[in-house]
Design an enzyme around this catalytic site. Sequence first.
Site, PDB file in Angstrom:
ATOM      1  N   GLU A  27     -22.984  95.278  80.603  1.00  0.00           N
ATOM      2  CA  GLU A  27     -22.812  96.728  80.483  1.00  0.00           C
ATOM      3  C   GLU A  27     -24.153  97.342  80.088  1.00  0.00           C
ATOM      4  OE1 GLU A  27     -19.704  97.891  77.775  1.00  0.00           O
ATOM      5  OE2 GLU A  27     -20.105 100.028  78.057  1.00  0.00           O
ATOM      6  N   GLU A 173     -10.705 101.188  80.353  1.00  0.00           N
ATOM      7  CA  GLU A 173      -9.975 101.499  79.103  1.00  0.00           C
ATOM      8  C   GLU A 173      -9.556 102.963  79.018  1.00  0.00           C
ATOM      9  OE1 GLU A 173     -12.086  99.984  75.648  1.00  0.00           O
ATOM     10  OE2 GLU A 173     -11.587  97.927  76.194  1.00  0.00           O
ATOM     11  N   TYR A 244     -10.203  91.438  71.759  1.00  0.00           N
ATOM     12  CA  TYR A 244     -11.287  90.912  70.924  1.00  0.00           C
ATOM     13  C   TYR A 244     -10.686  90.391  69.630  1.00  0.00           C
ATOM     14  CZ  TYR A 244     -14.465  93.342  74.096  1.00  0.00           C
ATOM     15  OH  TYR A 244     -15.159  93.766  75.212  1.00  0.00           O
ATOM     16  N   GLU A 292     -12.100  91.793  79.717  1.00  0.00           N
ATOM     17  CA  GLU A 292     -12.901  91.818  78.481  1.00  0.00           C
ATOM     18  C   GLU A 292     -12.175  90.941  77.474  1.00  0.00           C
ATOM     19  OE1 GLU A 292     -14.357  95.466  76.745  1.00  0.00           O
ATOM     20  OE2 GLU A 292     -14.487  96.413  78.717  1.00  0.00           O
TER      21      GLU A 292
HETATM   22  O1  AHR Z   1     -17.513  95.261  75.418  1.00  0.00           O
HETATM   23  C1  AHR Z   1     -17.786  96.333  74.556  1.00  0.00           C
HETATM   24  C2  AHR Z   1     -16.842  97.511  74.762  1.00  0.00           C
HETATM   25  O2  AHR Z   1     -15.552  97.127  74.390  1.00  0.00           O
HETATM   26  C3  AHR Z   1     -16.677  98.013  76.163  1.00  0.00           C
HETATM   27  O3  AHR Z   1     -17.640  98.941  76.525  1.00  0.00           O
HETATM   28  C4  AHR Z   1     -15.341  98.671  76.124  1.00  0.00           C
HETATM   29  O4  AHR Z   1     -14.706  98.662  77.375  1.00  0.00           O
HETATM   30  C5  AHR Z   1     -14.589  97.909  75.059  1.00  0.00           C
HETATM   31  O5  AHR Z   1     -13.961  98.731  74.170  1.00  0.00           O
END
Ligand code: AHR
Length: 508
Positions: A27, A173, A244, A292
């Site tokens: 990114e 997102e 995450y 992600e």
């Molecule tokens: O990977 C970092 C960020 O996490 C990305 O830009 C976003 O899509 C997500 O919230």
Amino acid sequence: MLTASVVLDPAAVVAPVSRRTFGSFVEHLGRAVYTGIYEPGHPHADEDGFRTDVLALTRELGVTVVRYPGGNFVSAYRWEDGIGPVARRPRRRELAWHSVETNEVGIDEFARWAAKADVEIMYAVNLGTRGVQEALDVHEYANHAGGTYLSELRRTNGAPEPYGIRLWCLGNEMDGPWQIGHRPAREYGLLAATTARALRAAEPGLELVVCGSSSSSMPTFGDWEATVLEQTYDVVDYISCHAYYEELDGDRGSFLASAVDMDRFIGNVAATADGVGARLRSTKKIKISFDEWNVWYLSRFQQRPPETDWRVAPPLIEDEYNVVDAVVVGNLLISLLRHSDRVTAACQAQLVNVIAPIRTEPGGPAWRQTIFHPFARTAALARGDVLATPLDSPTYETARYGEVRVVDAVATHDAATGDVVLFAVNRDQHRPVRLAADLSRFGGGLEVAEAWTLTDDDLDATNTREAPDRVTPRPLADVAVDEAGVTAVLPRVSWNALRLRRPSGSTR
Ligand code: AHR
């Protein structure tokens, strides 16, 4: 000693290993692009300004597909800022990460980098501030062979051949209030459907990913997927998942079980998609693009720098990973592989510097973080088919996920070579586990070709510029094989991989 067991059967095939499981993400965020993949003037920069040390590590990592250009970044991005003579490209205020974007790298540079890295591109279009027309424009620029304004512009800009990008994300997102252009599910679903139809009119064979929830803890989770898919079911191929994980409040037991959450997330999204399909009386199955996922110490992240501080490529979210993080990453890959019947694309977020397996220093070296290793070994070893891996394991209690297995594992079988690979983690924080894999259904005669473990006496150990190989996989010593199968002692808090093969000359 704790014991666990599994019976493997070559006939119990879940699905082929999808090479796209081993995707990554670049990114325009922090130092992912600038001083990450791209740093003209660096001693290892090539003629295009790409760091060859990073390219070599990307290939070693085994990455197959890379999502680009965002992430949150894409939702206000003007793709055409990044084409044509670099000196004439505009510098823009970048609002997602509060930075200055120079646009030195755009779609042409990234396509050149992707060719050198030998990876497929997964391209995200801006459905935050833009819409159908801009998505069509970037598609025409990238994929149309020639003879039209934008395809000829690409040719003028030095790329005579189209890029042939097959995988396209319809925004990023869009359920998140932080997302520029965030909108309610129904509105986003309509926009995504209209964009998808237009893109398909241009190129019917594209594979399109509609945005699912940015995490399973979003208040709209479930409803979002159902509403968006009701609008888009017939015109998309994938719905995305993002997740995450981090160790919070010293609760290592829950953190080590993060893959339990990933398993449930995938199961719930698949069930929701199937529910919509049933209501629509469709025979089509929507696949999942887990585009992600990673360990991210989000709770330590300062959302934005001071209002006056606008910089090019500021160091942002450069998490340094320890041994436990690597074990969790290895386990998340086990979860993704286990769901290969549904998850056929996935991207670790991200590739370089930003929550990444590869770290660089501007003007200096590049090195492998701890999480590099389970990814690289899994990408190299997982071949053929994923097998059902029914485990009998002791359990432990976690605050976040209730009772979970101490051992988690998945196996692959390559019918062409006969190789059987078992990936396994031991989540116990104090004790080793003896794992016995019954391989009698393979007809016996297998031998151990390689066996690796990633663990350490110091679970907080990391790889740094000064000690880049402090944490690496080491040979797993305690492995025994006989006609019935293989037994291995998995150290406490460890990720492990065992490859079994037929001895050369064996006739079985
Ligand atoms: O990977 C970092 C960020 O996490 C990305 O830009 C976003 O899509 C997500 O919230």
